[in-house]
Design a protein around this motif. Structure first.
Motif, mmCIF file in Angstrom:
data_model
loop_
_atom_site.group_PDB
_atom_site.id
_atom_site.type_symbol
_atom_site.label_atom_id
_atom_site.label_comp_id
_atom_site.label_asym_id
_atom_site.label_seq_id
_atom_site.Cartn_x
_atom_site.Cartn_y
_atom_site.Cartn_z
ATOM 1 N N UNK A 56 -2.516 -1.015 -8.455
ATOM 2 C CA UNK A 56 -3.586 -0.229 -7.843
ATOM 3 C C UNK A 56 -3.692 -0.586 -6.363
ATOM 4 N N UNK A 57 -3.728 0.435 -5.532
ATOM 5 C CA UNK A 57 -3.977 0.280 -4.098
ATOM 6 C C UNK A 57 -5.423 0.661 -3.837
ATOM 7 N N UNK A 58 -6.182 -0.246 -3.223
ATOM 8 C CA UNK A 58 -7.582 -0.006 -2.870
ATOM 9 C C UNK A 58 -7.660 -0.113 -1.351
ATOM 10 N N UNK A 59 -7.756 1.028 -0.668
ATOM 11 C CA UNK A 59 -7.635 1.010 0.788
ATOM 12 C C UNK A 59 -8.787 1.694 1.507
ATOM 13 N N UNK A 60 -9.080 1.169 2.667
ATOM 14 C CA UNK A 60 -9.999 1.800 3.609
ATOM 15 C C UNK A 60 -9.217 2.902 4.326
ATOM 16 N N UNK A 61 -9.928 3.801 4.999
ATOM 17 C CA UNK A 61 -9.236 4.848 5.757
ATOM 18 C C UNK A 61 -8.980 4.414 7.194
ATOM 19 N N UNK A 62 -10.029 4.022 7.903
ATOM 20 C CA UNK A 62 -9.894 3.692 9.326
ATOM 21 C C UNK A 62 -9.358 2.282 9.519
ATOM 22 N N UNK A 63 -8.118 2.214 10.015
ATOM 23 C CA UNK A 63 -7.482 0.924 10.274
ATOM 24 C C UNK A 63 -6.591 1.035 11.495
ATOM 25 N N UNK A 64 -6.445 -0.078 12.222
ATOM 26 C CA UNK A 64 -5.505 -0.055 13.348
ATOM 27 C C UNK A 64 -4.079 -0.163 12.822
ATOM 28 N N UNK A 65 -3.127 0.102 13.678
ATOM 29 C CA UNK A 65 -1.728 -0.044 13.292
ATOM 30 C C UNK A 65 -1.000 1.279 13.262
ATOM 31 N N UNK A 66 0.126 1.278 12.608
ATOM 32 C CA UNK A 66 0.998 2.449 12.628
ATOM 33 C C UNK A 66 0.505 3.598 11.755
ATOM 34 N N UNK A 67 -0.398 3.313 10.807
ATOM 35 C CA UNK A 67 -0.927 4.392 9.964
ATOM 36 C C UNK A 67 -2.313 4.033 9.448
ATOM 37 N N UNK A 69 -5.420 4.647 6.383
ATOM 38 C CA UNK A 69 -5.409 4.503 4.934
ATOM 39 C C UNK A 69 -4.912 5.726 4.186
ATOM 40 N N UNK A 70 -5.162 6.915 4.715
ATOM 41 C CA UNK A 70 -4.682 8.137 4.069
ATOM 42 C C UNK A 70 -3.150 8.201 4.147
ATOM 43 N N UNK A 71 -2.615 7.887 5.322
ATOM 44 C CA UNK A 71 -1.155 7.885 5.464
ATOM 45 C C UNK A 71 -0.526 6.787 4.607
ATOM 46 N N UNK A 72 -1.201 5.633 4.528
ATOM 47 C CA UNK A 72 -0.726 4.557 3.663
ATOM 48 C C UNK A 72 -0.721 5.023 2.207
ATOM 49 N N UNK A 73 -1.805 5.644 1.766
ATOM 50 C CA UNK A 73 -1.892 6.128 0.390
ATOM 51 C C UNK A 73 -0.778 7.131 0.086
ATOM 52 N N UNK A 74 -0.514 8.020 1.023
ATOM 53 C CA UNK A 74 0.553 9.004 0.850
ATOM 54 C C UNK A 74 1.916 8.318 0.774
ATOM 55 N N UNK A 75 2.129 7.333 1.642
ATOM 56 C CA UNK A 75 3.380 6.578 1.641
ATOM 57 C C UNK A 75 3.578 5.854 0.309
ATOM 58 N N UNK A 76 2.522 5.193 -0.154
ATOM 59 C CA UNK A 76 2.601 4.465 -1.422
ATOM 60 C C UNK A 76 2.857 5.437 -2.570
ATOM 61 N N UNK A 77 2.177 6.577 -2.577
ATOM 62 C CA UNK A 77 2.391 7.565 -3.652
ATOM 63 C C UNK A 77 3.843 8.048 -3.661
ATOM 64 N N UNK A 78 4.416 8.254 -2.481
ATOM 65 C CA UNK A 78 5.800 8.724 -2.397
ATOM 66 C C UNK A 78 6.806 7.637 -2.803
ATOM 67 N N UNK A 79 6.543 6.399 -2.410
ATOM 68 C CA UNK A 79 7.505 5.312 -2.645
ATOM 69 C C UNK A 79 7.301 4.615 -3.987
ATOM 70 N N UNK A 80 6.046 4.497 -4.417
ATOM 71 C CA UNK A 80 5.707 3.849 -5.687
ATOM 72 C C UNK A 80 4.796 4.777 -6.493
#
Length: 127
Positions: A56-67, A69-80
């Motif tokens: 389970x990924x439990x993520x915030x949306x607003x974060x610094x960095x390259x992406x 939380x929404x982009x992270x969630x999409x990446x995780x859904x695509x890869x895992x």
């Protein structure tokens, strides 16, 4: 077999605010889960690659960095694809259409009881 007798999936908490991250980790550990935590999407991806017990990924949306939380969630859904996704944010203008299909959303401040129930429900489907 009950949920307590099954091995619970680990949860990865991704939150850039240290105090909020610590509170989320404590809440989830108190519910009986193993928890990893990361302060950014980049660190979260490294942890996903390192630990194969994260379910389970439990993520915030607003974060610094390259992406965010929404982009992270999409990446995780695509890869895992089997990893369940829970998104939390204080953003009022959250757009469900941008989140991966079948993700769950919670507003901040966290509704602790609801989140724990949802995580246990997800875990029972995954185990």
């Amino acid at each position: 077999m009950t949920l307590a007798s099954k091995a619970l999936p680990a949860i990865l908490v991704v939150e850039d605010e240290p105090l909020i991250r610590m509170e989320a980790v404590d809440m989830i550990e108190d519910a009986g889960f193993k928890v990893y935590d990361a302060a950014s999407a980049d660190a979260a991806i490294l942890m996903m690659e390192q630990y194969d017990d994260i379910g389970i990924l439990f993520t915030d949306i607003d974060m610094p960095g390259s992406m965010d939380g929404i982009k992270l969630a999409t990446y995780v859904r695509d890869r895992w694809p089997p990893v369940a996704i829970v998104i939390a944010s204080g953003k009022i203008d959250y757009d469900r259409m941008l989140a991966p299909l079948d993700s769950t959303f919670f507003p901040k401040p966290y509704p602790t009881g609801q989140i724990v129930k949802t995580l246990k429900d997800i875990a029972s489907r995954l185990t």
